[in-house]
Design an enzyme around this catalytic site. Structure first.
Site, PDB file in Angstrom:
ATOM      1  N   CYS A  11       0.801  -1.224   0.000  1.00  0.00           N
ATOM      2  CA  CYS A  11       0.000   0.000   0.000  1.00  0.00           C
ATOM      3  C   CYS A  11       0.832   1.271   0.000  1.00  0.00           C
ATOM      4  CB  CYS A  11      -0.968   0.000   1.177  1.00  0.00           C
ATOM      5  SG  CYS A  11      -0.221  -0.363   2.768  1.00  0.00           S
ATOM      6  N   HIS A  37      -2.189   7.041   3.364  1.00  0.00           N
ATOM      7  CA  HIS A  37      -0.749   7.078   3.620  1.00  0.00           C
ATOM      8  C   HIS A  37      -0.151   8.359   3.034  1.00  0.00           C
ATOM      9  CE1 HIS A  37      -1.021   3.128   5.156  1.00  0.00           C
ATOM     10  NE2 HIS A  37      -0.397   2.431   4.240  1.00  0.00           N
TER      11      HIS A  37
END
Lengths: 356, 356, 356, 356
Positions: A154, A247
């Site tokens: 990710c 993120h």
């Protein structure tokens, strides 16, 4: 297993392996109402098998369980699952051999797990970046035509999308990245609240290595049926922060030639790829959005942009150590996991790769 | 104003400018019970002047207001404050001229504000790093013997303490730092909760520039009554994270010569300075603690170590782009603000600088 | 096991059962430097036994592991532990029979676990409230003089301390309480961060029943060697909130007779008990602090008051449904767990109960 | 101001007063793409007037500024705003007279501010609860046919929707409510992060009184052009918790007659009202969802249900002090603010009240 009935049904039958986990739930949420795919099987551990999905899952998504899914029976992850292709959100403790079994049983396996990512014959696919790696699947030797296609970690996906146009236009020699990663990246139960409320954890097991090695494979070239990794220096420091989703990455880069700030922004803004050309259902209109606001991007404000499939970039500035620095954000469970795998499946379907 | 009665009193009389603010409160907390200093004056804005401290302050510290302070009357920040030296936690909007006034009235001014930090004749003091800059005050021309001594920005202090022994032992050419800073660094009311809960803000006004310029001054040399800044490339990216106290910094460095990881750790562990030699009351036993645990340091676990005066370091690893990378943590309102200023005052007192 | 050497040693030897858990760590922190007790044994699961404490524990306390403890070897929870009394922070899955074994081996067992709390012969002890229940231990029939004394659930202790003086002075008929409980109450790993960041969980298993039944036992009377529970209606609703430490409780009460607000505050402020009379080391100066500030008490500001052993109360107002409402706060892992058990041990030691 | 052109345009022109604030932004988000209303004016303070909306606003919503709004010029809140009706999200410091001015200029004013809520001639409207209060506007005497209609405080709306069917079916005598309220309820900048991260604030100015008085008005009866408040005892304790959106409420009730738990749930599930009958665009399919899961409702999971317009209820249990207790959740800036005001406007439009 893909079969001859395919063209006679309205949608492709898909199964979800690890359907009760965090990524599995996101697959369920994103696939509900999908124009091309229909969930026909939910696979999970022995503990969940036999229950309805509603009973088996500790549902965490911000929308209710799709009603057509809630009462489906959860099945064990065995290769008699009624589906043509499977999305895997399995825990890496078990994903490897199960996914191999499904591939050998003739399934197209789109996996979010790390186990097969670095396999020589598995494309680590980010459609806007390396759609040209897809033919690598021809070297796979699973039985009955099964295939495995992986999407990256990710925290890697946002980075490679941001780097790709810069590499192509100007060349990049060195990349320094520090991440501020959301808790959902660790799955469920994942990070204990006592560890992360009012805290930062400066360590995520294996994450720094994954970013460094996966990026080089994705950004590499397919030559003679092999991926030649990109030669580039990448240094990653990974932190967990008390953010639910999204993120952030602080990136500094050294370019191969001197360019102006505006040229970098232009390269990002003009990036487009096969998902956009083919108008894939999960494709963002543009893969990258650049923000001029000096305090953007932010997880809370931008993670859901373009349904969580876009990479948001901002704060491009001179770097006194390398050449430029900037900040990027991508949604870790959508673009960085379930959404990325679905986009891969859409690309394969539309480009005919499921029948080669 | 310092006067001849000094030696006849038990403690030095100190005033706090901006006593109701976040840093001011921390001064009150840390100075309560101090062996050398006694709070004799609390200065604040006109709005607060005349009230008792208890009435004027929105007390935020985790311990009660010291009883001997709670009912003291708050005074305006005028130079008739009954004190020998003053600690300033004033907002930078007003700090500049007020601190100048106090210096011209003969006060020793220990300021945490940014206004005078880059003044040519003001030492930007971190005792373990540049105690040898103190003689710079001799070039100051405030009337009646007044002086101004500054401590650096809260994110700078941890960095320079970590760099100092490396510079001294091995030489450092380049420093890349990404910060994850606590909300208390923005004062009160500071960061709105809607902006930071479940979020990261990748921007703190002026912070990156402060880190880059202040570090060079602190690490520089005093030559012919002038600070010659260190020649070094420093690149900073600053982020605000939902942590109450404790600034984390992910640092990468390029050294002037090749050294082993263990040499760096040894240099940190052996660092000591005047505060330790002189056994100053606020000095940590060691300025730096190195942790071998792969997930340390963490704000919640280590910010209070050595009463918040130590710099915690961990995660020293090879950096594929520069030479080494590591993570550091320091308490932003203690070592990075009030505690740092108090340590400076202790150093001056013990080393006789208040009487030069 | 208590033995004849006791008076010849400087301190009582204590063991901690479940020493690596959240409550166990708090025992270690609070007992380090205790004037009467010395940790001589750390008991934990088979998985931890044999390791040093430093290796076995995922240390979560805000101060470092006491150096004299860090390298002690962790032992299995068997009754050959070298100690005179044991504090138990064992998980309730295993606490019951282990604690019984220790009692039968002659140990004084001070338990924080729920298993024996409602045993007919076990005092559920809060020294300021029901020290007069201690003689109930005489009815215990463990071998070799072993005893079990329990402290209540972390959300119960604050409530009974607040109610005790009101019951004594005015009589209380009905109590309605809604809690806002900290995550540390669930132990470690406990509450997953995905469940609680930006969220409230309106359910804590068994907690409402515990508050309702334990309170009646604690507030009851010891008559003919039996606890006669207080006849009182108590209704509890328990919520988990994203706070690290400190349980808040919104309480409404119906009194037996009409009193003025000031009388209630006076009753709280004048509360004192055996721990205060005996000057026990862990006793707060006063068991209750009442705040007049309209927005007090708050977990972040007041949980550490009096070393986490005080109950903070505020916001006493008329209740349109019952008679009065107020808000209380107590530190759940100190007063509500480890600190409470240590206070119980101190009371027993000082009042000679360990030798009856 | 409403005018004769109305029927010739496709949509009703609406203005937003206080368009840059938290509630104003939510109005912008929710009205973008509304089938009946079109934003034609954005009113804000003098400071913002003249700027584009994009420049003037510190946009906080999780979706981008609607493109058709971003470049609209912000206007001062004067009665020449080009709109037929106005939604007011003005700060209560200024809302009172400005809203009166707009009403006197002939505007329909739908206000979320507290200033006019308790005016004798202003309906405090929650369409599923008291649509029959709407005729009260006939007693208003603003010039040119202007009207003011208010929606209640964000913590009141969930409570009255939950109580209404119980009052109607069984009668309710007493209500005890403890709230756990989200930070967005305080607007922007609102609650400082230093005050609320890792904390609970047990006080929200005026909130308890608002809940107690507004509820009685809403649940009252319109008799002879006057609202006769419901005679009922309501006790509220209000807390701020570190949650971004979604107010939780722990409610206990005493009913007028004994009923079974299932009857209460049935009454909630069968609740329907004019918004549902008229199929208003913002109406939830059902005003109340009851959950059987013992740990539901939760802000993070359920606040967005039915686009934030539903009241989620769970945890119905016997109350040892009153009769029953339960937990409810509603979205404070949607159902409790902007969404509620828009539903009111839809009701007025569809039921012809804007032309009486």
């Amino acid at each position: 297993m893909m079969n001859s009935e395919f063209f006679f049904r309205e949608k492709v039958s898909v199964g979800i392996l690890g359907a009760t986990g965090t990524v599995g739930q996101k697959f369920v949420q994103l696939l509900s109402g999908h124009p091309w795919f229909e969930i026909t099987a939910l696979g999970a551990s022995e503990k969940s098998a036999g229950k309805t999905y509603r009973e088996a899952v500790n549902w965490q998504m911000p929308v209710p369980i799709p009603p057509e899914i809630a009462d489906m029976k959860v099945l064990p992850c065995t290769t008699d699952l009624p589906a043509d292709l499977v999305f895997s959100g399995l825990d890496s403790n078990v994903a490897g051999p199960i996914e191999t079994d499904f591939a050998n049983a003739g399934f197209i396996v789109l996996t979010n797990s790390k186990n097969h990512r670095m396999d020589k014959d598995v494309p680590l696919l980010v459609p806007e970046v390396n759609a040209d790696h897809l033919p690598l699947v021809k070297t796979q030797t699973y039985q009955h035509g099964g295939l495995i296609i992986a999407n990256p970690n990710c925290s890697t996906v946002g980075l490679v999308i941001a780097l790709k146009p810069l590499i192509k236009e100007f060349g990049v020699e060195k990349v320094h990245v520090v991440t501020l990663q959301a808790i959902s990246g660790a799955g469920y139960p994942g990070v204990p609240s006592l560890d992360i409320i009012d805290n930062v954890i400066p360590y995520i097991p294996d994450e720094e290595l994954k970013m460094q090695t996966e990026s080089k494979k994705i950004l590499g070239e397919l030559v003679n049926n092999e991926i030649k990794p990109l030669e580039i220096a990448i240094s990653a420091q990974c932190n967990r922060v008390p953010v639910t989703n999204g993120h952030m990455e602080c990136v500094s880069i050294k370019l191969k030639r001197k360019v102006e700030k505006q040229e970098l922004i232009k390269a990002w803004q003009e990036l487009t790829g096969l998902p956009q050309d083919l108008d894939l259902p999960s494709a963002p209109e543009k893969p990258i959005l650049y923000y001029n606001e000096e305090n953007y991007p932010q997880p809370k404000l931008h993670r859901e942009s373009s349904n969580g499939m876009v990479v948001s970039i901002g704060r491009l500035n001179d770097c006194p150590v390398l050449d430029y620095k900037f900040t990027l954000l991508s949604h870790n469970t959508i673009r960085g996991a379930a959404g990325g795998a679905i986009l891969n499946a859409e690309l394969m379907l539309k480009s005919g790769y499921i029948y080669w």
